[in-house]
Design an enzyme around this catalytic site. Structure first.
Site, mmCIF file in Angstrom:
data_model
loop_
_atom_site.group_PDB
_atom_site.id
_atom_site.type_symbol
_atom_site.label_atom_id
_atom_site.label_comp_id
_atom_site.label_asym_id
_atom_site.label_seq_id
_atom_site.Cartn_x
_atom_site.Cartn_y
_atom_site.Cartn_z
ATOM 1 N N ASP A 1 4.045 -3.815 13.756
ATOM 2 C CA ASP A 1 3.576 -4.646 12.639
ATOM 3 C C ASP A 1 4.415 -5.915 12.553
ATOM 4 O OD1 ASP A 1 1.843 -5.254 10.582
ATOM 5 O OD2 ASP A 1 2.954 -4.133 9.060
ATOM 6 N N GLY B 1 0.810 -1.205 0.000
ATOM 7 C CA GLY B 1 0.000 0.000 0.000
ATOM 8 C C GLY B 1 0.845 1.258 0.000
ATOM 9 N N VAL C 1 9.155 -1.901 -3.825
ATOM 10 C CA VAL C 1 10.530 -2.153 -3.385
ATOM 11 C C VAL C 1 11.299 -2.786 -4.539
ATOM 12 C CG1 VAL C 1 12.024 -3.274 -1.682
ATOM 13 C CG2 VAL C 1 9.721 -2.541 -1.023
ATOM 14 N N GLY D 1 3.833 1.585 -1.559
ATOM 15 C CA GLY D 1 4.572 1.750 -2.802
ATOM 16 C C GLY D 1 5.279 0.471 -3.187
#
Length: 334
Positions: A173, A58, A62, A60
């Site tokens: 997270d 969400g 890598v 972007g």
């Protein structure tokens, strides 16, 4: 001899490679993050080519890249930016630049240019834990690898909570997709997009609860209460995944088994065997791939550790230093 001593004083020895198989160069500890230009990162990633694409989220994308000095990097490129976002981004860079540990993915640098925001991390070669746990890489993880991953990830979290010089960093997270692995199955805690810095380790409250369903601590999901004990809860779920080979949430399983934590607690109650589990419960919980391929005592210890981490009361959960000692077999906490 004198010449060799002078040479050693003037130039620090290079760290060992990150992976014994890939032999990728490891970044030097103690260096501040470098400010990259966008053109440098374009060149390193071959203009963010599909061949170098690693992941999409969400936030972007890598991409893998190579710096002129041979360092292999992972470049995270954010989709959108604003002036306020740039300030928060720079603050995040400042905090994460202080987090340097062998089990934490190191921030090498960043780029803020023409509305673009990018983070540059060391590249970890063997994907994330979830890709190995759930069969996408073809071979199931053996028990020794799972044990090594649990211990290494616990070391990384202990460092973030208790040993980082800027204070307590709460990851927020913690899940298998954010534990990256080398081919030696050395784990590195990564993806600090949701990390929260608490310089004094004090209680924090967030009005917007963010994270991944199935890993959220009850007090955080209900009231936005943020402490390092929320990471301990999430890590407990990860330990259950390592033992059972089940996802935290799996809607394809029968009713009553879709939530890993609820299913685990139900089995514990049926067995009436807290804090230690009887053999019948272990045989029901353990990943079928591990049957007859692991030490029952180690499995029991990891499950016991997980049961403490996922207690509803955050004050009764162990600190990560205690979790690490349990996983290493040094102490038993009840």
């Amino acid at each position: 001899m004198r010449k060799m001593m002078l040479l050693n004083k003037s130039s620090p020895a290079d760290p060992p490679p990150l992976c014994s198989i890939c032999q990728h160069k490891a970044p030097l500890f103690g260096k501040p993050p470098r400010w990259f230009t966008y053109s440098e990162l374009e060149h390193a990633t071959s203009r963010f080519s599909q061949a170098n694409f690693l992941a999409e989220g969400g936030y972007g994308s890598v991409h893998r890249g190579h710096l002129p000095d041979g360092q292999v990097i992972a470049v995270k490129q954010y989709k959108s930016a604003s002036s306020q976002g740039d300030l928060e981004f720079c603050s995040e860079v400042e905090v994460l630049s202080c987090a340097q540990h062998r089990n934490v993915v190191m921030l090498i640098g960043f780029c803020v240019e023409d509305g673009r925001r990018l983070l540059v991390y060391e590249y970890i070669c063997n994907g994330s834990l979830d890709s190995h746990l759930y069969g996408r890489n073809g071979h199931p993880l053996n028990w020794s690898a799972r044990q090594k991953i649990a211990v290494g990830a616990a070391r990384g979290l202990r460092y973030l909570h208790e040993e980082c010089r800027v204070g307590c960093i709460v990851h927020r997270d913690m899940r298998p997709s954010n534990i990256l692995l080398t081919h030696d199955f050395e784990p590195l805690v990564g993806d600090f997009g949701l990390a929260r810095w608490q310089p004094e380790g004090n209680l924090g409250v967030d009005t917007r609860v963010i994270g991944t369903f199935g890993y959220l601590a009850p007090e955080y999901a209900q009231s936005g209460q943020i402490t390092e004990k929320a990471d301990a809860y999430s890590f407990g779920i990860v330990l259950l995944e390592l033992v059972t080979g089940r996802k935290a949430i799996d809607i394809n399983r029968p009713k009553g088994q879709q939530s890993l934590s609820e299913w685990f607690i139900l089995i514990i109650r049926i067995e009436q065997a807290r804090p230690l589990l009887r053999k019948s419960a272990i045989s029901e919980l353990i990943d079928p791939c591990l049957v007859n391929c692991c030490l029952e005592q180690e499995v029991r210890g990891m499950l016991h550790c997980a049961s403490l981490c996922i207690r509803r009361d955050p004050n009764s959960r162990p600190r990560m230093s205690q979790v690490l000692r349990m996983l290493e077999g040094d102490v038993l906490v009840s």
